[in-house]
Design an enzyme around this catalytic site. Structure first.
Site, short mmCIF file in Angstrom:
data_model
loop_
_atom_site.label_atom_id
_atom_site.label_comp_id
_atom_site.label_asym_id
_atom_site.label_seq_id
_atom_site.Cartn_x
_atom_site.Cartn_y
_atom_site.Cartn_z
N ASP A 225 0.80 -1.23 0.00
CA ASP A 225 0.00 0.00 0.00
C ASP A 225 0.83 1.28 0.00
OD1 ASP A 225 0.89 -0.70 2.54
OD2 ASP A 225 -0.82 0.17 3.57
N GLU B 183 10.67 -3.91 12.65
CA GLU B 183 11.84 -3.35 11.95
C GLU B 183 13.06 -3.36 12.87
OE1 GLU B 183 8.98 -1.71 12.51
OE2 GLU B 183 8.16 -0.93 10.62
#
Ligand code: UDP
Ligand code: MN
Length: 357
Positions: A194, A277
């Site tokens: 996205d 992350e």
């Protein structure tokens, strides 16, 4: 004099007859095709013109056989015309895109695919979080001229019920395993389906030696998540949610060299919401000094954390004599159907919620 005149007349009659004969014989081939309406004939490239003519032919066929609706793809409908570029000597980019079935899946995949069509030497790993492959997705990838690999890995059941889910982790890990098993050179990048990507970031990340980083726009109320760079060195991070993270960056804000990744066999992404992350980069065992700031020392925003509005599943198309035997017979197969329930129930739920508030 009379003889001369009649000779001239004779020659004229013969030449007029010959011209008429020639026109009759070849006239049809000499006629120019009519210029398509709304198109400047001269400015249209030949391919576009052929496309236009083929489209017209198809429309004519459709008019002659009005009931023949075909949903099968032909060369014209192949979703990615143009072509994936292969440039000898350029390091490959292994781009892992986690995705999952929902109304926006095909639109998101279309946008990402068409971005990547402009990037050379891409291996696009589309990794789906779903109980079974979504046919619309696999056929899109099959028709694409991109170099794609379809993978599937579901979020473990224990996380599914959680309010905050580790979204896209299981399927990113499937992509990571594929890269470990199949790649030797190039660069790995996690590109959510996205986001919005400027092509320039792909060209810069291609030369990553260990781990490169760059700004991502539209992240938190700060509007950006980026390393702080002073005199070419990463000296900190500007991010709206530091939360004790060593590397407070967005998933789309870093790339990793494949040869370097292969020296870190234990590197992995944790299923810890908000720390995916950080956990992954920490497991690569790097320091801030190893980070290569890209996008001109992080002065450009070339990746955006675009978030698409959620859409409900479509209300089923009514089957009656207005809709049946028309293009809607094909369109209904293209509409997203939520396996958990119909659009009507979701809309109803929303409506009651609205009334309560
Ligand atoms: N995703 C997934 N499974 C899910 C939810 C999301 O694979 O159950 C994918 C999604 O397609 C996207 C990435 O994981 O590529 C991140 O998800 P999302 O965009 O919803 O999270 P956000 O960007 O808001 O953190
Ligand atoms: Mn997202």
């Amino acid at each position: 004099m009379i003889r001369f005149k009649s000779r001239v007349l004779g020659v004229m009659v013969v030449s007029v007859a010959a011209t008429t004969l020639l026109l009759l014989l070849f006239g049809s081939t000499l006629r120019l095709p009519p210029a398509p309406a709304n198109m400047s004939f001269l400015r249209v490239p030949l391919r576009a013109l052929n496309d236009f003519q083929q489209q017209q032919q198809r429309q004519q066929q459709q008019q002659q056989h009005p009931n023949a609706f075909s949903s099968s793809a032909n060369a014209q409908e192949s979703c990615t015309s143009g072509g994936a570029q292969r440039v000898e000597g350029l390091p490959p980019l292994y781009i892992i895109t986690p995705t999952y079935p929902r109304a926006e899946q095909i639109p998101e995949i279309t946008r990402t695919a068409q971005t990547l069509l402009n990037v050379a030497n891409v291996v696009w790993l589309v990794s789906e979080d779903a109980p079974a492959p979504t046919p619309a997705l696999t056929s899109y990838l099959n028709e694409s001229s991109l170099n794609t690999v379809y993978l599937r890995a579901q979020m473990p059941a224990k996380y599914m019920k959680a309010k905050n889910k580790p979204r896209g982790v299981a399927n990113r890990l499937a992509g990571l395993n594929w890269v470990r098993a199949n790649a030797k050179e190039g660069v790995l990048y996690f590109a959510d389906d996205d986001n919005t990507y400027d092509l320039r970031i792909f060209e810069q990340m291609r030369w990553t030696k260990k781990v490169s980083m760059f700004p991502v726009g539209l992240v938190t109320k700060l509007g950006v998540s980026t390393p702080i760079v002073r005199l070419g060195k990463v000296v900190g991070f500007y991010d709206g949610w530091i939360a004790n993270r060593k590397f407070p960056v967005d998933m789309a804000g870093f790339a990793v060299s494949v040869p370097f990744l292969l020296t870190r066999p234990n590197a992995t992404m944790p299923f810890t919401v908000g720390y995916e992350e950080d956990g992954f980069i920490k497991s690569l065992g790097i320091t801030s000094a190893d980070i290569e700031p890209l996008a001109f020392n992080c002065t450009k925003i070339w990746v955006w954390h675009t978030q698409t509005k959620k859409n409900t599943a479509a209300v089923p198309i009514a089957q009656n004599n207005i809709t049946m035997g028309t293009n809607l017979d094909v369109i209904k197969g293209l509409l997203w159907k939520d396996p958990k329930g119909t659009a009507t129930t979701t809309t109803k739920k929303k409506e009651t919620k609205k009334k309560k508030s």
